[in-house]
Design a protein around this motif. Structure first.
Motif, mmCIF file in Angstrom:
data_model
loop_
_atom_site.group_PDB
_atom_site.id
_atom_site.type_symbol
_atom_site.label_atom_id
_atom_site.label_comp_id
_atom_site.label_asym_id
_atom_site.label_seq_id
_atom_site.Cartn_x
_atom_site.Cartn_y
_atom_site.Cartn_z
ATOM 1 N N ILE A 205 0.837 -1.204 0.000
ATOM 2 C CA ILE A 205 0.000 0.000 0.000
ATOM 3 C C ILE A 205 0.869 1.251 0.000
ATOM 4 C CG2 ILE A 205 -1.648 1.349 1.350
ATOM 5 C CD1 ILE A 205 -2.859 -1.277 2.316
ATOM 6 N N GLY A 206 1.931 1.227 0.781
ATOM 7 C CA GLY A 206 2.801 2.386 0.866
ATOM 8 C C GLY A 206 3.488 2.702 -0.443
ATOM 9 N N MET A 207 4.099 1.700 -1.071
ATOM 10 C CA MET A 207 4.830 1.928 -2.316
ATOM 11 C C MET A 207 3.892 2.374 -3.434
ATOM 12 S SD MET A 207 8.070 1.465 -1.870
ATOM 13 C CE MET A 207 8.602 1.243 -3.553
ATOM 14 N N ILE A 208 2.790 1.640 -3.603
ATOM 15 C CA ILE A 208 1.874 1.974 -4.696
ATOM 16 C C ILE A 208 1.210 3.322 -4.440
ATOM 17 C CG2 ILE A 208 -0.261 1.283 -5.855
ATOM 18 C CD1 ILE A 208 0.603 -1.595 -5.593
ATOM 19 N N GLY A 209 0.861 3.615 -3.184
ATOM 20 C CA GLY A 209 0.223 4.896 -2.876
ATOM 21 C C GLY A 209 1.109 6.080 -3.213
ATOM 22 N N ILE A 210 2.383 6.017 -2.831
ATOM 23 C CA ILE A 210 3.306 7.108 -3.105
ATOM 24 C C ILE A 210 3.539 7.276 -4.596
ATOM 25 C CG2 ILE A 210 5.706 7.844 -2.842
ATOM 26 C CD1 ILE A 210 4.134 8.307 -0.330
ATOM 27 N N VAL A 211 3.806 6.164 -5.275
ATOM 28 C CA VAL A 211 4.099 6.240 -6.714
ATOM 29 C C VAL A 211 2.875 6.711 -7.491
ATOM 30 C CG1 VAL A 211 4.763 4.909 -8.745
ATOM 31 C CG2 VAL A 211 5.897 4.501 -6.572
ATOM 32 N N TYR A 212 1.697 6.213 -7.118
ATOM 33 C CA TYR A 212 0.478 6.632 -7.807
ATOM 34 C C TYR A 212 0.232 8.126 -7.627
ATOM 35 C CZ TYR A 212 -4.420 6.843 -9.192
ATOM 36 O OH TYR A 212 -5.589 7.179 -9.817
ATOM 37 N N ALA A 213 0.504 8.631 -6.419
ATOM 38 C CA ALA A 213 0.307 10.063 -6.158
ATOM 39 C C ALA A 213 1.205 10.900 -7.067
ATOM 40 C CB ALA A 213 0.599 10.372 -4.694
ATOM 41 N N ILE A 214 2.467 10.502 -7.181
ATOM 42 C CA ILE A 214 3.399 11.250 -8.029
ATOM 43 C C ILE A 214 2.975 11.177 -9.488
ATOM 44 C CG2 ILE A 214 5.792 11.347 -8.839
ATOM 45 C CD1 ILE A 214 6.624 10.336 -6.071
ATOM 46 N N LYS A 215 2.549 9.998 -9.915
ATOM 47 C CA LYS A 215 2.115 9.829 -11.308
ATOM 48 C C LYS A 215 0.906 10.712 -11.620
ATOM 49 C CE LYS A 215 -0.434 6.637 -14.182
ATOM 50 N NZ LYS A 215 0.014 7.247 -15.424
ATOM 51 N N GLU A 216 -0.083 10.697 -10.747
ATOM 52 C CA GLU A 216 -1.284 11.479 -10.995
ATOM 53 C C GLU A 216 -1.002 12.984 -10.958
ATOM 54 O OE1 GLU A 216 -4.671 10.557 -11.708
ATOM 55 O OE2 GLU A 216 -3.390 8.919 -12.369
ATOM 56 N N PHE A 217 -0.132 13.406 -10.052
ATOM 57 C CA PHE A 217 0.215 14.824 -9.985
ATOM 58 C C PHE A 217 0.942 15.254 -11.258
ATOM 59 C CE2 PHE A 217 3.303 18.162 -8.990
ATOM 60 C CZ PHE A 217 2.449 19.159 -8.570
ATOM 61 N N ALA A 218 1.870 14.399 -11.733
ATOM 62 C CA ALA A 218 2.620 14.730 -12.942
ATOM 63 C C ALA A 218 1.716 14.764 -14.168
ATOM 64 C CB ALA A 218 3.748 13.714 -13.150
ATOM 65 N N ALA A 219 0.712 13.884 -14.182
ATOM 66 C CA ALA A 219 -0.142 13.785 -15.368
ATOM 67 C C ALA A 219 -1.268 14.819 -15.376
ATOM 68 C CB ALA A 219 -0.730 12.373 -15.463
ATOM 69 N N HIS A 220 -1.839 15.119 -14.197
ATOM 70 C CA HIS A 220 -3.053 15.935 -14.165
ATOM 71 C C HIS A 220 -2.960 17.168 -13.274
ATOM 72 C CE1 HIS A 220 -4.915 12.675 -16.361
ATOM 73 N NE2 HIS A 220 -4.615 11.826 -15.407
ATOM 74 N N GLY A 221 -1.829 17.361 -12.590
ATOM 75 C CA GLY A 221 -1.693 18.541 -11.754
ATOM 76 C C GLY A 221 -2.447 18.407 -10.447
ATOM 77 N N PHE A 222 -2.777 19.543 -9.852
ATOM 78 C CA PHE A 222 -3.425 19.544 -8.538
ATOM 79 C C PHE A 222 -4.850 19.003 -8.633
ATOM 80 C CE2 PHE A 222 -0.105 22.729 -7.914
ATOM 81 C CZ PHE A 222 0.418 22.307 -6.695
ATOM 82 N N ASP A 223 -5.162 18.090 -7.730
ATOM 83 C CA ASP A 223 -6.478 17.484 -7.627
ATOM 84 C C ASP A 223 -6.509 16.816 -6.252
ATOM 85 O OD1 ASP A 223 -8.962 16.559 -8.111
ATOM 86 O OD2 ASP A 223 -8.448 15.232 -9.766
ATOM 87 N N TRP A 224 -7.637 16.311 -5.847
ATOM 88 C CA TRP A 224 -7.713 15.689 -4.530
ATOM 89 C C TRP A 224 -7.106 14.295 -4.510
ATOM 90 C CZ3 TRP A 224 -10.205 11.098 -3.643
ATOM 91 C CH2 TRP A 224 -11.071 10.653 -4.648
ATOM 92 N N ILE A 225 -7.034 13.656 -5.671
ATOM 93 C CA ILE A 225 -6.570 12.262 -5.702
ATOM 94 C C ILE A 225 -5.087 12.124 -5.345
ATOM 95 C CG2 ILE A 225 -6.253 10.233 -7.168
ATOM 96 C CD1 ILE A 225 -8.783 10.965 -8.636
ATOM 97 N N PRO A 226 -4.162 12.907 -5.975
ATOM 98 C CA PRO A 226 -2.741 12.727 -5.626
ATOM 99 C C PRO A 226 -2.423 12.929 -4.149
ATOM 100 C CG PRO A 226 -2.960 13.952 -7.674
ATOM 101 C CD PRO A 226 -4.327 13.847 -7.099
ATOM 102 N N PRO A 227 -2.909 14.028 -3.509
ATOM 103 C CA PRO A 227 -2.593 14.175 -2.086
ATOM 104 C C PRO A 227 -3.176 13.060 -1.227
ATOM 105 C CG PRO A 227 -3.628 16.178 -2.949
ATOM 106 C CD PRO A 227 -3.620 15.192 -4.044
ATOM 107 N N ALA A 228 -4.406 12.638 -1.551
ATOM 108 C CA ALA A 228 -5.031 11.568 -0.768
ATOM 109 C C ALA A 228 -4.233 10.275 -0.889
ATOM 110 C CB ALA A 228 -6.469 11.353 -1.236
ATOM 111 N N SER A 229 -3.847 9.938 -2.127
ATOM 112 C CA SER A 229 -3.056 8.725 -2.349
ATOM 113 C C SER A 229 -1.703 8.828 -1.670
ATOM 114 C CB SER A 229 -2.877 8.500 -3.848
ATOM 115 O OG SER A 229 -2.015 7.412 -4.099
ATOM 116 N N GLY A 230 -1.064 9.996 -1.764
ATOM 117 C CA GLY A 230 0.233 10.186 -1.139
ATOM 118 C C GLY A 230 0.180 10.066 0.369
ATOM 119 N N ILE A 231 -0.863 10.615 0.973
ATOM 120 C CA ILE A 231 -1.016 10.538 2.429
ATOM 121 C C ILE A 231 -1.212 9.094 2.872
ATOM 122 C CG2 ILE A 231 -2.541 11.130 4.355
ATOM 123 C CD1 ILE A 231 -3.010 13.845 2.937
ATOM 124 N N VAL A 232 -2.082 8.362 2.157
ATOM 125 C CA VAL A 232 -2.304 6.944 2.479
ATOM 126 C C VAL A 232 -0.994 6.165 2.361
ATOM 127 C CG1 VAL A 232 -3.438 4.824 1.716
ATOM 128 C CG2 VAL A 232 -4.740 6.949 1.858
#
Length: 498
Positions: A205-232
């Protein structure tokens, strides 16, 4: 084991490395054909490229530790069998969504392979000089897979459908399982402790959550999904670390990171792959869709990188003992950075001499650096923990690949989407270069030619910017490695280690 039998066993391990390397390479070649058939969006195309790496990165530590407990030979053979079976699912995927799922499942199987091969090498070769040669051959096999994959894949793509590139895994798997069952020795930690399932879940959960957050931020910019995924992900990793410190026999012994050589080598691997992977992922598309090369021509065009890596990998241990670990690693990384800097001049009509020379230097630099860092990582740990240490090394590699594709790939995609096409250009043409090629075929000839020219120029511009970012990352990593690896030397006798 007798000396000849050790080297025969290494040959079996090389098959597993070839399997993973070929699979990674042919995906890039198959991407244009896959895009035409499955019609993925730009985001889905990135997921197809990095779903495998995300899952692999999340499970490597768990699978490496599992191999230390149940036996590295056993987990290698189980994983190899599963890898072959899931390759069939990849080959016959009929939608972008199913392809993403299939790539993720392949990551589960792949997580068992690489840590087991390196851990078995650590337990097969106790003499440091022999082990350096074995690691060089192991790394050269990965590079050979990179060379063989595009050529074999190119032949298959010109004669069969894109799914055939995944079916080439099956004969390799059959040989690996049958011969490996007879030839490989079993090894495990004699006092392994339980395999803590809670740690496995927290790690993934930790590895995928962090990587997914970075990917989503890089692809779509600020949104609620990257911070939520990164925090998890951050909470899960924090829980994982706390749990490892409390367990009497942890899934991952965090004391490994107290070794400056171990930590520095892992960090160097992660940053190096981050700087390289995004460019490598898009290079096959550039050669085929921008420069119009046939698949087999694109495969042959990428061979200098593999040749450079093979030669450098076989020489790396000797050169590091003649000079120093930090000189070889930092020098190799600086060479890669300079080669990537040269590729910032890339355009739609860039000649092959520049591309070929840059790829040769990239391959040689990577061969020197990765072979020596792998040697440093394995030498820094007792052989009982070789699986977990190898998994950390491979996690850095795969995490770097996932982040590189997410970040540098998003740069390429973002730059590409901004091109201006002729009137009537459909939105799908801005999603991916493959979509632009398909859209151009539906437009009148003049409009189609204008669309293709604009799309290709924009894609090449995106690749040049990604090369510049990668060059900066590699040159900074070379400087960091020069300081952090100060005083590190490769062992010269087995008495120093065992």
């Amino acid at each position: 084991m007798t000396r000849p039998r050790r080297w025969l066993a290494l040959g079996v391990l090389v098959l597993a490395v070839l399997l993973v390397a070929v699979d990674a390479t042919v995906l890039g070649l198959a991407t244009p054909f896959l895009s035409e058939d499955l019609k993925p969006s730009g985001t889905q195309l990135l997921w197809i490229g990095d779903a495998y790496s995300f899952v692999l990165a999340g499970l490597l530590v768990s699978m490496g530790s599992l191999g230390d407990r149940i036996g590295r030979k056993r987990i290698l053979l189980i994983g190899a069998t599963a890898f072959g079976a899931i390759s069939v699912l990849n080959a016959y995927a009929n939608s972008a969504e199913l392809m993403i799922v299939a790539r993720a499942l392949l990551g589960v199987a792949g997580a068992t392979l690489m840590p087991a091969t390196l851990a078995l090498i650590r337990n097969l070769f106790h003499d440091p000089r022999e082990r350096s040669v074995a690691i060089g051959i192991w790394g050269a096999a990965a590079s050979a897979g990179m060379a063989i994959g595009p050529i074999v894949g190119g032949v298959l793509l010109e004669n069969f459908w894109w799914g055939s590139v995944f079916l080439i895994n099956l004969p390799v798997m059959a040989v690996l399982v049958v011969v490996g069952a007879r030839l490989l020795p079993e090894s495990r930690n004699p006092q392994p402790g339980p395999w803590d399932l809670a740690s496995v879940v927290l790690s993934m959960i930790g590895m995928i959550g962090i990587v997914y957050a970075i990917k989503e931020f890089a692809a779509h910019g600020f949104d609620w999904i990257p911070p939520a995924s990164g925090i998890v992900g951050a909470i899960a990793l924090y829980g994982f670390v706390r749990r490892q410190r409390r367990l009497p026999i942890p899934l991952l012994d965090l004391r490994l990171f107290r070794s400056r050589g171990f930590s520095s080598a892992v960090l160097a691997d992660l940053l190096t792959i981050l700087g390289l992977s995004g460019l490598i992922f898009f290079l096959s598309q550039y050669l085929q869709l921008v420069q119009g090369r046939r698949p087999i021509e694109a495969g042959l065009a990428e061979m200098p990188a593999a040749i450079g890596a093979i030669v450098a990998g076989l020489l790396a241990g000797r050169v590091a003992r003649r000079f120093s670990v930090r000189a070889v690693v930092a020098g190799g990384l600086a060479a890669i950075g300079l080669a990537l800097a040269a590729l910032t001049t890339i355009k739609q009509d860039t000649g092959y001499p520049l591309l070929g020379a840059a790829l040769l230097v990239v391959g040689a630099g990577a061969g020197f650096s990765f072979t020596v860092t792998a040697d440093v990582i394995l030498a820094a740990v007792p052989k009982e923990e070789a699986g977990a240490a190898s998994a950390v090394s491979e996690t850095a590699y795969e995490l770097g690949a996932a982040l590189g594709i997410a970040l540098l790939g998003s740069i390429v995609t973002g730059v590409y989407r901004d091109f201006t096409g002729p009137a009537g250009t459909p939105a799908a043409a801005h999603e991916s270069l493959g979509g632009a090629v398909e859209a151009a075929a539906q437009l009148p000839s003049q409009a189609g030619a204008q669309l293709l020219d604009a799309a290709r120029q924009s894609f090449a511009h995106g690749v040049s910017i990604a090369a510049g970012v990668g060059a900066a990352v590699l040159l900074i990593t070379a400087l960091v490695a020069w300081f952090l690896l100060r005083g590190q030397q490769l062992s010269t006798s087995s008495a120093q280690e065992d």
